[in-house]
Motif scaffolding. Structure first.
Motif, mmCIF file in Angstrom:
data_model
loop_
_atom_site.group_PDB
_atom_site.id
_atom_site.type_symbol
_atom_site.label_atom_id
_atom_site.label_comp_id
_atom_site.label_asym_id
_atom_site.label_seq_id
_atom_site.Cartn_x
_atom_site.Cartn_y
_atom_site.Cartn_z
ATOM 1 N N ASP A 157 0.810 -1.226 0.000
ATOM 2 C CA ASP A 157 0.000 0.000 0.000
ATOM 3 C C ASP A 157 0.841 1.273 0.000
ATOM 4 O OD1 ASP A 157 -2.305 -1.562 0.187
ATOM 5 O OD2 ASP A 157 -2.104 -1.690 2.373
ATOM 6 N N CYS A 158 2.151 1.144 -0.152
ATOM 7 C CA CYS A 158 3.035 2.291 0.060
ATOM 8 C C CYS A 158 3.422 2.942 -1.270
ATOM 9 C CB CYS A 158 4.280 1.808 0.804
ATOM 10 S SG CYS A 158 5.567 3.029 0.898
ATOM 11 N N ILE A 159 3.173 4.252 -1.389
ATOM 12 C CA ILE A 159 3.456 4.901 -2.680
ATOM 13 C C ILE A 159 4.953 4.941 -2.976
ATOM 14 C CG2 ILE A 159 1.331 6.273 -2.791
ATOM 15 C CD1 ILE A 159 2.990 8.718 -2.033
ATOM 16 N N PHE A 160 5.796 5.050 -1.944
ATOM 17 C CA PHE A 160 7.233 5.089 -2.239
ATOM 18 C C PHE A 160 7.756 3.698 -2.620
ATOM 19 C CE2 PHE A 160 8.349 9.297 0.170
ATOM 20 C CZ PHE A 160 7.569 10.000 -0.730
ATOM 21 N N CYS A 161 7.175 2.626 -2.059
ATOM 22 C CA CYS A 161 7.523 1.285 -2.553
ATOM 23 C C CYS A 161 7.127 1.148 -4.025
ATOM 24 C CB CYS A 161 6.849 0.211 -1.718
ATOM 25 S SG CYS A 161 7.632 -0.086 -0.110
ATOM 26 N N LYS A 162 5.966 1.727 -4.385
ATOM 27 C CA LYS A 162 5.534 1.668 -5.795
ATOM 28 C C LYS A 162 6.486 2.462 -6.688
ATOM 29 C CE LYS A 162 0.731 0.604 -4.929
ATOM 30 N NZ LYS A 162 -0.539 1.168 -4.518
ATOM 31 N N GLY A 179 8.739 1.018 -9.805
ATOM 32 C CA GLY A 179 8.441 1.585 -11.120
ATOM 33 C C GLY A 179 6.967 1.605 -11.459
ATOM 34 N N LYS A 180 6.092 1.340 -10.461
ATOM 35 C CA LYS A 180 4.638 1.331 -10.714
ATOM 36 C C LYS A 180 4.065 2.740 -10.667
ATOM 37 C CE LYS A 180 3.979 -3.324 -8.858
ATOM 38 N NZ LYS A 180 3.666 -4.060 -7.621
ATOM 39 N N ILE A 181 4.774 3.660 -10.030
ATOM 40 C CA ILE A 181 4.424 5.089 -10.047
ATOM 41 C C ILE A 181 5.655 5.808 -10.580
ATOM 42 C CG2 ILE A 181 3.997 7.114 -8.571
ATOM 43 C CD1 ILE A 181 2.375 5.372 -6.718
ATOM 44 N N PRO A 182 5.454 6.745 -11.532
ATOM 45 C CA PRO A 182 6.623 7.419 -12.109
ATOM 46 C C PRO A 182 7.267 8.398 -11.136
ATOM 47 C CG PRO A 182 4.582 8.313 -13.022
ATOM 48 C CD PRO A 182 4.182 7.179 -12.137
ATOM 49 N N HIS A 230 14.621 20.167 -4.295
ATOM 50 C CA HIS A 230 13.946 19.410 -3.230
ATOM 51 C C HIS A 230 13.876 17.951 -3.666
ATOM 52 C CE1 HIS A 230 10.271 19.138 -0.263
ATOM 53 N NE2 HIS A 230 11.143 18.161 -0.099
ATOM 54 N N TYR A 231 14.772 17.162 -3.079
ATOM 55 C CA TYR A 231 14.840 15.741 -3.400
ATOM 56 C C TYR A 231 14.382 14.932 -2.187
ATOM 57 C CZ TYR A 231 18.176 17.388 -7.003
ATOM 58 O OH TYR A 231 18.775 18.037 -8.039
ATOM 59 N N LEU A 232 13.906 13.727 -2.458
ATOM 60 C CA LEU A 232 13.567 12.769 -1.402
ATOM 61 C C LEU A 232 14.475 11.558 -1.542
ATOM 62 C CD1 LEU A 232 9.667 12.876 -1.711
ATOM 63 C CD2 LEU A 232 11.078 14.030 0.006
ATOM 64 N N PHE A 233 15.161 11.211 -0.458
ATOM 65 C CA PHE A 233 16.033 10.033 -0.430
ATOM 66 C C PHE A 233 15.345 8.944 0.380
ATOM 67 C CE2 PHE A 233 20.241 11.107 -2.173
ATOM 68 C CZ PHE A 233 20.026 12.450 -2.462
ATOM 69 N N ILE A 234 15.257 7.752 -0.205
ATOM 70 C CA ILE A 234 14.636 6.626 0.490
ATOM 71 C C ILE A 234 15.511 5.381 0.351
ATOM 72 C CG2 ILE A 234 12.300 7.524 0.113
ATOM 73 C CD1 ILE A 234 11.872 5.345 -1.995
ATOM 74 N N GLN A 266 4.254 14.292 8.945
ATOM 75 C CA GLN A 266 4.577 13.158 8.064
ATOM 76 C C GLN A 266 3.323 12.711 7.318
ATOM 77 O OE1 GLN A 266 6.205 9.667 10.036
ATOM 78 N NE2 GLN A 266 6.792 8.706 8.090
ATOM 79 N N THR A 267 3.418 12.625 6.004
ATOM 80 C CA THR A 267 2.272 12.208 5.183
ATOM 81 C C THR A 267 2.520 10.894 4.453
ATOM 82 O OG1 THR A 267 3.049 13.538 3.305
ATOM 83 C CG2 THR A 267 1.474 14.580 4.816
ATOM 84 N N VAL A 268 3.788 10.541 4.254
ATOM 85 C CA VAL A 268 4.109 9.272 3.590
ATOM 86 C C VAL A 268 4.883 8.415 4.589
ATOM 87 C CG1 VAL A 268 5.323 8.157 1.690
ATOM 88 C CG2 VAL A 268 4.161 10.341 1.299
ATOM 89 N N PHE A 269 4.366 7.210 4.851
ATOM 90 C CA PHE A 269 4.920 6.380 5.924
ATOM 91 C C PHE A 269 5.864 5.327 5.358
ATOM 92 C CE2 PHE A 269 1.547 8.815 7.577
ATOM 93 C CZ PHE A 269 2.006 9.186 8.836
ATOM 94 N N HIS A 270 6.794 5.812 4.537
ATOM 95 C CA HIS A 270 8.000 5.095 4.115
ATOM 96 C C HIS A 270 9.120 6.088 4.426
ATOM 97 C CE1 HIS A 270 10.183 2.442 0.963
ATOM 98 N NE2 HIS A 270 11.086 3.311 1.427
ATOM 99 N N THR A 271 10.023 5.687 5.296
ATOM 100 C CA THR A 271 11.059 6.614 5.779
ATOM 101 C C THR A 271 11.705 7.359 4.616
ATOM 102 O OG1 THR A 271 11.524 4.954 7.462
ATOM 103 C CG2 THR A 271 13.103 6.796 7.247
ATOM 104 N N HIS A 272 11.743 8.685 4.735
ATOM 105 C CA HIS A 272 12.357 9.477 3.669
ATOM 106 C C HIS A 272 13.048 10.684 4.255
ATOM 107 C CE1 HIS A 272 8.187 10.779 4.211
ATOM 108 N NE2 HIS A 272 8.593 11.999 3.922
#
Ligand code: AMP
Ligand code: ZN
Length: 117
Positions: free
Chosen positions: A5-10, A14-17, A40-44, A96-102
């Motif tokens: 269910d995690c957008i950053f895992c997607k 490669g399931k979300i561009p 503004h970059y996000l590192f995961i 925090q809005t996305v619960f994949h550590t970033h």
């Protein structure tokens, strides 16, 4: 491990561009969709954890791998002399809005709004 269910895992799968700025076998960095600075970059990490304390519990080596990526990108893009900010929001008071550590990396201009009280 991925979380279905995690957008950053997607994004990792490669399931979300995304607009990637760095990738190796463990770490991915991409541009934030709603930038708060000119850079503004996000590192995961590619392994799913929900926040920094979860990452500390599961595999603290992931911090080392992420910060090696931050070092590589900030040095390659000449952001070290003028400087940059690294932020990881954890929980509701931090927004925090996305619960994949970033880790947000903000740069490219003077960064106001922190340390004002
Ligand atoms: P936070 O509020 O600290 O959890 O940060 C989540 C960040 O993810 C926000 O700055 C969003 O703009 C960003 N974001 C959400 N979805 C995407 C996406 N699909 N691609 C890039 N950035 C995103
Ligand atoms: Zn995830």
């Amino acid at each position: 491990m991925k979380n279905a269910d995690c957008i950053f895992c997607k994004i990792v799968e490669g399931k979300i561009p995304s607009t990637k700025v760095f990738e190796n076998d463990k770490v991915l960095a991409f541009k934030d969709l709603r930038p708060n600075a000119s850079i503004h970059y996000l590192f995961i990490h590619k392994n799913h954890t929900k926040d920094v304390n979860d990452m500390s519990s599961i595999d603290p080596q992931q911090f080392v791998e992420i910060f090696a990526g931050i070092k590589a990108v900030t040095e390659k893009e000449n952001l070290t002399e003028k400087g940059f900010r690294v932020v990881s929001n954890t929980g509701p008071n931090a927004g925090q809005t996305v619960f994949h550590t970033h880790f947000h990396v903000l740069a490219g201009e003077p960064l106001n709004g922190f340390g004002s009280r």
